[in-house]
Design a protein around this motif. Structure first.
Motif, PDB file in Angstrom:
ATOM      1  N   SER A 242      13.951 -18.739  33.249  1.00  0.00           N
ATOM      2  CA  SER A 242      14.579 -19.988  33.662  1.00  0.00           C
ATOM      3  C   SER A 242      13.569 -21.118  33.470  1.00  0.00           C
ATOM      4  N   ASP A 243      14.052 -22.348  33.407  1.00  0.00           N
ATOM      5  CA  ASP A 243      13.153 -23.488  33.238  1.00  0.00           C
ATOM      6  C   ASP A 243      12.149 -23.581  34.382  1.00  0.00           C
ATOM      7  N   ASP A 244      12.613 -23.303  35.608  1.00  0.00           N
ATOM      8  CA  ASP A 244      11.710 -23.350  36.766  1.00  0.00           C
ATOM      9  C   ASP A 244      10.617 -22.301  36.650  1.00  0.00           C
ATOM     10  N   THR A 245      10.998 -21.105  36.243  1.00  0.00           N
ATOM     11  CA  THR A 245      10.019 -20.034  36.088  1.00  0.00           C
ATOM     12  C   THR A 245       9.043 -20.367  34.964  1.00  0.00           C
ATOM     13  N   GLN A 246       9.559 -20.870  33.854  1.00  0.00           N
ATOM     14  CA  GLN A 246       8.708 -21.253  32.728  1.00  0.00           C
ATOM     15  C   GLN A 246       7.712 -22.336  33.150  1.00  0.00           C
ATOM     16  N   THR A 247       8.183 -23.310  33.909  1.00  0.00           N
ATOM     17  CA  THR A 247       7.308 -24.382  34.397  1.00  0.00           C
ATOM     18  C   THR A 247       6.213 -23.811  35.283  1.00  0.00           C
ATOM     19  N   GLU A 248       6.577 -22.910  36.170  1.00  0.00           N
ATOM     20  CA  GLU A 248       5.589 -22.311  37.067  1.00  0.00           C
ATOM     21  C   GLU A 248       4.580 -21.465  36.304  1.00  0.00           C
ATOM     22  N   VAL A 249       5.037 -20.714  35.315  1.00  0.00           N
ATOM     23  CA  VAL A 249       4.122 -19.918  34.488  1.00  0.00           C
ATOM     24  C   VAL A 249       3.145 -20.846  33.761  1.00  0.00           C
ATOM     25  N   GLU A 250       3.642 -21.944  33.200  1.00  0.00           N
ATOM     26  CA  GLU A 250       2.777 -22.895  32.500  1.00  0.00           C
ATOM     27  C   GLU A 250       1.745 -23.496  33.449  1.00  0.00           C
ATOM     28  N   ARG A 251       2.154 -23.783  34.673  1.00  0.00           N
ATOM     29  CA  ARG A 251       1.208 -24.313  35.671  1.00  0.00           C
ATOM     30  C   ARG A 251       0.111 -23.295  35.966  1.00  0.00           C
TER      31      ARG A 251
ATOM     32  N   VAL B   6      -0.933 -20.807  34.083  1.00  0.00           N
ATOM     33  CA  VAL B   6      -1.802 -20.678  32.912  1.00  0.00           C
ATOM     34  C   VAL B   6      -2.758 -21.864  32.857  1.00  0.00           C
ATOM     35  N   GLY B   7      -2.255 -23.053  33.159  1.00  0.00           N
ATOM     36  CA  GLY B   7      -3.116 -24.244  33.195  1.00  0.00           C
ATOM     37  C   GLY B   7      -4.207 -24.124  34.242  1.00  0.00           C
ATOM     38  N   ILE B   8      -3.859 -23.588  35.412  1.00  0.00           N
ATOM     39  CA  ILE B   8      -4.850 -23.372  36.465  1.00  0.00           C
ATOM     40  C   ILE B   8      -5.911 -22.389  35.990  1.00  0.00           C
ATOM     41  N   ALA B   9      -5.476 -21.296  35.380  1.00  0.00           N
ATOM     42  CA  ALA B   9      -6.424 -20.301  34.877  1.00  0.00           C
ATOM     43  C   ALA B   9      -7.326 -20.907  33.805  1.00  0.00           C
ATOM     44  N   GLN B  10      -6.762 -21.713  32.908  1.00  0.00           N
ATOM     45  CA  GLN B  10      -7.571 -22.352  31.862  1.00  0.00           C
ATOM     46  C   GLN B  10      -8.600 -23.300  32.460  1.00  0.00           C
ATOM     47  N   LEU B  11      -8.176 -24.105  33.415  1.00  0.00           N
ATOM     48  CA  LEU B  11      -9.090 -25.058  34.051  1.00  0.00           C
ATOM     49  C   LEU B  11     -10.249 -24.328  34.723  1.00  0.00           C
TER      50      LEU B  11
ATOM     51  N   THR C 184     -14.937 -17.561  44.581  1.00  0.00           N
ATOM     52  CA  THR C 184     -14.486 -18.684  45.406  1.00  0.00           C
ATOM     53  C   THR C 184     -13.081 -19.110  44.998  1.00  0.00           C
ATOM     54  N   CYS C 185     -12.828 -19.161  43.699  1.00  0.00           N
ATOM     55  CA  CYS C 185     -11.490 -19.500  43.201  1.00  0.00           C
ATOM     56  C   CYS C 185     -10.467 -18.479  43.700  1.00  0.00           C
ATOM     57  N   ARG C 186     -10.833 -17.206  43.656  1.00  0.00           N
ATOM     58  CA  ARG C 186      -9.923 -16.162  44.104  1.00  0.00           C
ATOM     59  C   ARG C 186      -9.533 -16.374  45.567  1.00  0.00           C
ATOM     60  N   ASP C 187     -10.501 -16.757  46.390  1.00  0.00           N
ATOM     61  CA  ASP C 187     -10.197 -17.042  47.803  1.00  0.00           C
ATOM     62  C   ASP C 187      -9.185 -18.178  47.932  1.00  0.00           C
ATOM     63  N   PHE C 188      -9.350 -19.217  47.119  1.00  0.00           N
ATOM     64  CA  PHE C 188      -8.389 -20.332  47.137  1.00  0.00           C
ATOM     65  C   PHE C 188      -7.011 -19.870  46.689  1.00  0.00           C
TER      66      PHE C 188
ATOM     67  N   ASP D 250      -3.065 -10.787  47.853  1.00  0.00           N
ATOM     68  CA  ASP D 250      -4.141 -10.176  47.064  1.00  0.00           C
ATOM     69  C   ASP D 250      -3.711  -9.960  45.618  1.00  0.00           C
ATOM     70  N   GLY D 251      -2.483  -9.492  45.434  1.00  0.00           N
ATOM     71  CA  GLY D 251      -1.980  -9.268  44.075  1.00  0.00           C
ATOM     72  C   GLY D 251      -1.944 -10.546  43.255  1.00  0.00           C
ATOM     73  N   PHE D 252      -1.477 -11.640  43.875  1.00  0.00           N
ATOM     74  CA  PHE D 252      -1.442 -12.934  43.187  1.00  0.00           C
ATOM     75  C   PHE D 252      -2.858 -13.373  42.808  1.00  0.00           C
ATOM     76  N   ALA D 253      -3.777 -13.309  43.784  1.00  0.00           N
ATOM     77  CA  ALA D 253      -5.158 -13.731  43.530  1.00  0.00           C
ATOM     78  C   ALA D 253      -5.812 -12.854  42.467  1.00  0.00           C
ATOM     79  N   ASP D 254      -5.558 -11.542  42.531  1.00  0.00           N
ATOM     80  CA  ASP D 254      -6.119 -10.630  41.524  1.00  0.00           C
ATOM     81  C   ASP D 254      -5.588 -10.946  40.124  1.00  0.00           C
ATOM     82  N   SER D 255      -4.292 -11.203  40.032  1.00  0.00           N
ATOM     83  CA  SER D 255      -3.685 -11.514  38.727  1.00  0.00           C
ATOM     84  C   SER D 255      -4.248 -12.792  38.143  1.00  0.00           C
ATOM     85  N   LEU D 256      -4.387 -13.813  38.964  1.00  0.00           N
ATOM     86  CA  LEU D 256      -4.912 -15.089  38.467  1.00  0.00           C
ATOM     87  C   LEU D 256      -6.390 -14.957  38.111  1.00  0.00           C
ATOM     88  N   GLU D 257      -7.124 -14.177  38.875  1.00  0.00           N
ATOM     89  CA  GLU D 257      -8.534 -13.952  38.539  1.00  0.00           C
ATOM     90  C   GLU D 257      -8.662 -13.195  37.214  1.00  0.00           C
TER      91      GLU D 257
END
Length: 124
Positions: free
Chosen positions: A7-16, A18-23, A42-46, A62-69
């Protein structure tokens, strides 16, 4: 929606995300190698704290933080590989390159040359 288009909402959230991970990958890359793991911890804690706004499940946070890390570390590794390739080709020099720091080098940017770049960045 399994196997279909997001969905557009999901795509937008995924892009956000990915942008956070890139930054954060760029921020980690800008640090000395010995400080990168501490920065990502420290990022993982945030990220875990961020996830807590959406769920009370410790496992999901934890799963969300682990995936983003993991995503951030993968991006960081790719960025490091790409920089190494570009540097070997002679097309990119890091600030620590002694040649770049020599006074009077013709390839060094002056403050007058930087001002228009800064103006474009800040939208003036």
């Amino acid at each position: 929606m399994h196997g279909g288009r997001m969905s557009d909402d999901t795509q937008t959230e995924v892009e956000r995300l990915v942008g956070i991970a890139q930054l954060h990958a760029w921020n980690a890359l800008a640090r000395p190698p010995a400080q990168r793991d501490a920065h990502l911890a420290t990022c993982r804690d945030f990220w875990k704290h961020y996830a807590a706004a959406y769920t009370t499940s410790e496992a999901q946070c934890d799963g969300f933080a682990d995936s983003l890390e993991r995503a951030t570390r993968e991006l960081l590794a790719e960025m490091e590989k790409n920089i190494a390739v570009i540097r070997r080709a002679g097309g990119f020099r890091m600030v620590e390159d002694a040649v770049r720091m020599e006074p009077g080098r013709s390839d060094a940017l002056t403050l007058d040359e930087l001002r228009p770049i800064f103006r474009k960045i800040i939208g003036r």
